[in-house]
Design an enzyme around this catalytic site. Structure first.
Site, PDB file in Angstrom:
ATOM      1  N   THR A 176       0.812  -1.219   0.000  1.00  0.00           N
ATOM      2  CA  THR A 176       0.000   0.000   0.000  1.00  0.00           C
ATOM      3  C   THR A 176       0.841   1.261   0.000  1.00  0.00           C
ATOM      4  OG1 THR A 176      -0.204  -0.161   2.413  1.00  0.00           O
ATOM      5  CG2 THR A 176      -1.960  -1.129   1.091  1.00  0.00           C
ATOM      6  N   CYS A 177       1.989   1.231   0.660  1.00  0.00           N
ATOM      7  CA  CYS A 177       2.826   2.431   0.723  1.00  0.00           C
ATOM      8  C   CYS A 177       3.341   2.814  -0.662  1.00  0.00           C
ATOM      9  CB  CYS A 177       3.992   2.209   1.674  1.00  0.00           C
ATOM     10  SG  CYS A 177       3.491   1.958   3.387  1.00  0.00           S
ATOM     11  N   TYR A 178       3.528   1.810  -1.526  1.00  0.00           N
ATOM     12  CA  TYR A 178       4.015   2.076  -2.877  1.00  0.00           C
ATOM     13  C   TYR A 178       2.888   2.037  -3.910  1.00  0.00           C
ATOM     14  CZ  TYR A 178       8.508   1.106  -0.679  1.00  0.00           C
ATOM     15  OH  TYR A 178       9.603   1.124   0.140  1.00  0.00           O
TER      16      TYR A 178
END
Length: 350
Positions: A315-317
């Protein structure tokens, strides 16, 4: 809003870049300390507009600072969070993210947004509804006031005493009491949190835009119900995998056949085109951790570790990885449905 943020970023061009590194190999406490110390550090407004480099190894933990139902989120009522300036930190994170084109905070209660923008409880109270009260027990007690029941019930009287409201009698105005209790439950008790959130936004330099152009508030704090996700919008945002493309990922492999990549791409496109708005919202949340889609969604086809290897998301990327073992549309659809349904119990990961 774009012109304002462009000018803000221009003011940070000559500032040294801000660097943030989070490591998933350390324990949760150490990782949280790194994130918190970054956003609690006092900086000049121009420094928040400086070029920002973030390095995340693994998936960072998230501290819950807002609670309640979707589109009725309110700040968590915690003295420790206030004393630690974590709500102010949240304001800095929101402003910092908006400056650099990142995600905004979606799902906030309209009444809380109004209280944040105008600092006037009376105006914000007009937008309150029972769903804004995150404490279910208090919500049900307040609901009793609006119903045709005796106002002298012990639940209502005890709540009034606790919140320094007059104990109701048969002559009490039901509507007025209902509004007083609901306003205190949502806005009165969270006044300090809202004030601290506003302070955090001001620290990053975005407040002049919010103060002079309140019509941009829905861009900072969008309502999920008003975000109309369509297949076309998602498909246009996807960065599609290319044959023999190196992904710089431990899970990826360069020797995946071109035909396999093309087939899985068609299967996934078909899934998106036929998905309901509710499923699309869950897909975006699984993919990015947020219900509001970003401008770019990364998709990869990775080497399978076996038939039980499900699609995963970083999710962070904003990166979705699909194993290459899918030979039929029905098998991919079945596993994708398992993934998107996981967002109700996790952080959009499986």
């Amino acid at each position: 809003m774009q012109l304002f943020l462009k000018e803000v970023r221009h003011g940070g061009v000559n500032q040294p870049p801000l660097l943030l590194s989070l490591n998933a190999s350390v324990d949760d406490e150490e990782r949280d300390i790194t994130l918190i110390s970054f956003y609690k550090n006092d900086r000049a407004k121009s420094q928040w507009a400086a070029p920002f480099n973030c390095r995340i190894i693994g998936n960072a933990a998230v501290t819950t600072l807002f609670e309640g139902q979707t589109d009725h989120l309110v700040p968590v009522l915690s003295t420790s969070l206030l004393d630690s300036d974590l709500i102010m930190m949240a304001g800095r994170m929101i402003g910092h993210s908006v400056i650099h084109g990142g995600p905004t905070l979606s799902g906030l209660s309209p009444a809380v947004v109004d209280a944040l923008m105008y600092s006037r409880t009376e105006m914000a109270a007009s937008k309150l509804c029972l769903e804004d009260c995150s404490d279910v027990e208090h919500r049900e007690t307040i609901r009793l006031v609006s119903e045709e029941k005796e106002l002298e019930s012990s639940q209502i009287s005890e709540l009034c005493l606790n919140w320094y409201c007059p104990v109701p009698t048969k002559e009490t105005n039901r509507l007025l009491l209902f509004q007083q209790l609901l306003s205190h439950a949502v806005l009165g008790r969270s006044h300090a949190q809202i004030k601290q959130l506003r302070k955090g936004l001001k620290d990053t330099g975005v407040w002049p835009l919010l103060a002079t152009r309140p019509d941009v508030a829905p861009l900072f704090f969008p309502r999920e119900a008003e975000v109309q996700l369509t297949p076309q919008a998602i498909l246009q945002s996807i960065k599609w995998p290319q044959s023999q493309e190196a992904y710089n990922s431990d899970d990826s492999d360069d020797d995946i056949q071109t035909g396999t990549i093309s087939a899985i791409t068609v299967f996934f496109r078909t899934f998106v085109e036929n998905a309901s708005p509710e499923i699309l919202a869950k897909l975006v949340k699984f993919w990015t951790g947020w219900e509001v889609p970003p401008d770019k969604l990364n998709m990869e086809i990775v080497k399978s570790r076996g038939r039980n290897h499900l699609p995963t998301a970083s999710t962070c990327y904003e990166r979705l990885r699909i194993p290459d073992h899918y030979s039929t549309y029905s098998s991919l659809k079945s596993d994708l449905m398992v993934c998107v349904e996981s967002v109700d119990s996790g952080f959009g990961l499986i």
